[in-house]
Structure formats: C-alpha cells, structure tokens
Design an enzyme around this catalytic site. Structure first.
Site, mmCIF file in Angstrom:
data_model
loop_
_atom_site.group_PDB
_atom_site.id
_atom_site.type_symbol
_atom_site.label_atom_id
_atom_site.label_comp_id
_atom_site.label_asym_id
_atom_site.label_seq_id
_atom_site.Cartn_x
_atom_site.Cartn_y
_atom_site.Cartn_z
ATOM 1 N N ASP A 1 37.809 39.532 42.644
ATOM 2 C CA ASP A 1 37.705 38.505 41.608
ATOM 3 C C ASP A 1 36.953 37.261 42.081
ATOM 4 O O ASP A 1 37.430 36.124 41.928
ATOM 5 C CB ASP A 1 39.103 38.088 41.133
ATOM 6 C CG ASP A 1 39.981 39.272 40.795
ATOM 7 O OD1 ASP A 1 39.474 40.229 40.195
ATOM 8 O OD2 ASP A 1 41.179 39.245 41.143
ATOM 9 N N GLU B 1 38.648 40.244 30.044
ATOM 10 C CA GLU B 1 39.294 39.363 31.021
ATOM 11 C C GLU B 1 38.251 38.715 31.915
ATOM 12 O O GLU B 1 37.054 38.929 31.761
ATOM 13 C CB GLU B 1 40.292 40.166 31.865
ATOM 14 C CG GLU B 1 39.674 41.338 32.591
ATOM 15 C CD GLU B 1 40.701 42.285 33.183
ATOM 16 O OE1 GLU B 1 41.915 42.075 32.964
ATOM 17 O OE2 GLU B 1 40.296 43.238 33.864
#
Length: 547
Positions: free
Chosen positions: A51, A229
C-alpha cells in the site's frame, strides 16, 4: 507543498513496446539487454511493503507503507531519485501512540497516505479491528487517525482520531487553504457482495475536524465493481481533479482505475479506458501479479511517476515476500494517465528517462548488536521491540527477555524480526540460553503460519511448521550445548533447508507461509525469538541474499 498540486507534466518516451524483460546485471548496477538500458528493478524496496503512498517536498521524495500488526509502524523512506531509498523513521514509533495489544495478523495499521503542506507532514491511516458476526471483536481503539511532524524523521505527534467514519484507506488532499479527507466503506445497504463506496468530506484546516457533509463520490469503474479502495485525489494537469482508486480486491483481479471531476467534490466521471493499469489479464504466469493501489507524484523536471503494490510469483504461485512497492513512469496523453507507457506493465526491470541507474541492492545484512540502540528495521508483532530486547545488558549482544506467548498466540511475543528481503535468503543466528526458555529463529507470516527453528534449555532442537494453525514437527535433535548455538534457515523459493550446528534437520515446503491466503495481507518476517521464562542472548543475526 505536496507534489499532487503542481503544474502539468511534460511527455517523455517510455520503454518501447514489446521489449523482453529478460536481462543481465551490469557492473555499474544498471540492467541491460542488447536492445535497451533498464534503469531500475522492481520492487524498489526489499521485502513486504504494501500500500505505498508517496509525496515530494523540494528535491526529496517520501514514501510510507502499511505494517498491520508490527511495531514500530508505518515506515518512512526518503529518496532523491525515486529508485534508491533510505529508511529514516516510523510514524508510529513510541509507547502510547497506539495500542495494538492482542491484534491478530493482517489487522492493525492499514493503507497509510503521506502528504506535506505548509511545512507539516501528515500521515493518515486506519487501525482495523477483527470483526465477528458483524461486530468488532478487539477491545482496542480502531478507526481513522492522522499523525503529523515538521520533520519526516519525527518525532511524530499523538494520533488525532476522526470520529464517525467507517471503512479503510483514508487519504488527504490539500487545495490551497482547504483540506479534504476521503476513504472507502462498505455500501449500506450493498446492492451486491463487496460493493464499496468512496467518500469525501472537508476538514477544518486548523483542527482537522470534519466541517462538511460526507458525500459518496465513486463506486468503482465496472458494473458490480468490488472493493473500490485505496483512493487518492490529485490535481489533474490542465485543471480539475483525478480520483485514483484500486478495484477488484488485493489479488489477481487487482487494478488501478481513475475518474475525473471539475470540482473536487464531484461529480466524478470514470475514464473510458479503465482500468488504466492491471495485470488481471496475465493470470498466474506473470512474475509480478496483483498490481494495484497506486499513488502519483510529480518530479521537479515535470515527469510523473506512480508507486503501486504488486506481488512476486514463483512458478505461478505466490511467494513469501507479500505485497511489495513498485514504481512505473506515467505520461499524460489527452489528459489521461498512461502508466508504464509503451507496455502498460509493471516489469521486474524497467527502462525510464528521468532516473539514474539504480544502485545495486545490498546482498548481506549482519547485525552484531554493537550499537546502544536497535536498528529501526527490527520490529515485533503488537509491541515495540525495546520492551523485550536490550542492547545494553550484555555488550555485543541483544538480550531477549522471553515471554510466555507462543508464536501461535496473540499476546506479547518476544520476536525480533525484519522483512524477509528476498526469495533466496540465508538467515543465520548465534544464540545462548539462560533459564526455562526456548529460543532461535522464526520465519513468520502470521500466528497460524510460521516456521520455528529453536533450541530449549534441555539442549533439544526442533523444527516446527505451522500450517493453518496446525503445528507439525519437521525435525528434532538432542544433546545441543546451550552456549554458542548456531542456527540457519536457508530459504530457496518455496522451500527451506534447516540446520542447527552441524546437524541438518531436513527441508520443508513453505507454501503454507505464502501470502494471499484468506486474511493474510502480510508477507514473511525473519528473526530471533524467545519463549518461556528466561533470556536468550543473541550474538549476531545474518541475512544473505543468494546471487
């Protein structure tokens, strides 16, 4: 100022389409073929760094990644050229900032974003709690928070919590004197399983308290899209805004999609070419799979770049390293982003203008524990390492005070670990035992998936593999002297060779530790541990990457 609010970029050529990623390493560290010069290799950080989020301040780039249950958490890396990175600190780095006691693997610190504005660095993140029957099952504080610092090395502030927001993956966008927070959450009620909404709200620039309505701005690019997301909103070259979001879940269907709006609050219209970057059409055979969760940054020369996560495969299977940080150039064509122009792929070896030849990665790390403080690369699940690791008690050693927590438990585990750097890694340690204690090497993906190579105070050495929480003894040896014990785990892809002293305990299949199983968002860590009532003195730990 964050680089997300800068002028339009110039267009530059990327790697020619159709060039093979096969390559050889040259003496100066660049990777070459007969047709092209490859400036850098992916991933750009060794080991599990999921991420990634990036920003630029002047001539420096800053990168932050997820750490889930590990502390210190949210590592900050710095670079001047995008391909060579140096760790400089952690956003969660001292007692009292966050309490992750009892948090299970693959919960905890999810998907941070780093931004800079008006002399202050901001990292926003989510503490994610396990959920049972729709309700949080962990007593600690969960939700979105922000920490700030005037220097990226820290110290970082106490968390400021955002109350009343569900979901994960928060991100900040600064627009002059205005500041916006976005994130995702499960749609309520959802029209299909896995439907998520991207939401946006305005914050007070002084207090960061929400001051506007929470509005839904995106549900994904495709019909019945799942798991929209990882949102980031950036200033679009030429005016307006671009929402960058992941879609499809963090697996083989992962993808990067974008949408555009004239006003930051929307409405957002999806790019007709979505997804703008994905390896979902390549299946298991590609060396880098699960590509998604991108962030963008503009360089001083006007070129644009994107970081994103991806996972390295071994013969079509997930490896041990988990989700890692990758880099590709970005160009703008008809005001649309082209990720890795010329190929649209995240390759293990990349050609790109605007970066120097990447420096060769270190092939060996040895810690003799001669320094008065621990190398910050050492981390521990759920607790800070200095709560059980002492570098002063015995000079030239690190003393681990054992805890009763087993590797399968959720209590404070005395495990001094660091990211497994490569799929071919020789890990070795020399230890001494005192008390009713068991100590040695631990290769850990979670409390249900690990490989333990340890010796107890009776001089019995064992190798134990945990597969979905079920332990199996791989090998055993007795009669070991408990002073100066040498242990080694030689990882070679999805197998490992185990040695205590001169005794070979066998080889073991590591597929149970490979990332990508349900709830397993974290790659493998390697290090030393102590279980029981006593101490383990560690003389040194060596990690050597095989050529």
């Amino acid at each position: 100022m964050s680089s997300t609010n800068r002028a339009p970029a110039a267009s530059h050529a990327g790697r020619p389409a159709g060039k093979s990623p096969l390559s050889v390493q040259s003496e100066n560290g660049s990777v070459t073929t007969g047709a092209a010069s490859y400036r850098y290799r992916n991933p750009i950080l060794p080991g599990c760094h999921p991420d990634p989020s990036i920003c630029r301040v002047g001539d420096y780039y800053y990168l932050v990644t997820s750490t889930f249950e590990y502390l210190p958490g949210l590592p900050i890396h710095r670079s001047t050229n995008l391909v060579d990175w140096v760790p400089i600190g952690h956003a969660i780095h001292r007692p009292g900032q966050l309490d992750l006691s009892g948090i299970p693997s693959s919960k905890g610190l999810y998907a941070p974003t780093i931004r800079h504005h008006d002399g202050t660095f901001y990292v926003v993140c989510t503490v994610v709690s396990p959920v049972v029957d729709g309700e949080p099952s962990w007593p600690g504080r969960a939700g979105h928070f922000v920490v700030t610092a005037t220097e990226p090395e820290g110290p970082w502030s106490e968390p400021t919590w955002f109350e009343g927001f569900d979901g994960i993956d928060p991100s900040l966008t600064f627009d002059g004197d205005r500041v916006w927070l976005c994130g995702n959450r499960l749609a309520q009620p959802g029209l299909w399983p896995g439907q998520t909404d991207i939401w946006l709200t305005e914050l007070d620039p002084a207090t960061l308290a929400p001051i506007g309505e929470v509005r839904e701005i995106w549900r994904g690019a495709s019909a019945r899209a799942v798991w929209a997301e990882g949102p980031h909103i950036i200033a679009r070259p030429g005016g307006g805004w671009m929402l960058v979001a992941a879609e499809g879940g963090t697996n083989r269907n992962h993808a990067v999609c974008v949408a555009y709006a004239d006003d930051i609050a929307g409405p957002y219209v999806g790019d007709p070419g979505n997804p703008r970057l994905t390896h979902r059409d390549l299946g298991d055979r590609v060396p880098i799979a699960d590509v998604g969760h991108a962030d963008l940054v503009e360089a001083p020369d006007g070129r644009w770049w994107s970081t994103m996560l991806g996972i390295q495969t071994i013969d079509g299977e997930n490896g041990l390293l988990g989700r890692q940080t990758h880099l590709v150039p970005v160009e703008w064509e008809h005001r649309q982003p082209l990720f890795a122009p010329g190929s649209g792929r995240v390759e293990p070896a990349m050609a790109a203008e605007g970066v120097p030849d990447q420096q060769p990665a270190p092939t060996e790390y040895r810690d003799d524990f001669d320094a008065p403080v621990l190398d910050p690369a050492w981390t521990a699940p759920r607790i800070l390492p200095d709560t059980f690791a002492d570098t002063v008690a015995r000079p030239g050693y690190v003393r681990l005070t054992a805890t009763p927590t087993e590797p399968s438990g959720l209590g404070p585990l005395a495990f001094l670990g660091r990211r497994l750097p490569d799929h071919r890694t020789h890990a070795a340690a020399r230890i001494e035992l005192a008390g009713a204690v068991r100590g040695g090497l631990l290769l850990r993906t979670s409390e249900s998936a690990y490989l333990e190579l340890t010796v107890d105070r009776r001089g019995v050495g064992r190798a134990v593999l945990a597969d979905d929480g079920v332990e199996m003894t791989v090998g055993e040896v007795s009669g070991i002297h408990t002073e100066g014990i040498d242990l080694a785990i030689d990882v070679d892809g999805l197998t490992a060779r185990l040695t205590i002293g001169d005794t070979h305990l066998g080889e073991v299949d590591l597929r149970p530790l490979a990332s990508g199983r349900p709830s397993m968002f974290v790659g493998s860590w390697i290090g030393v541990m102590a279980v029981g009532d006593g101490v383990v003195d560690v003389d040194h730990v060596t990690l050597r990457v095989a050529p």
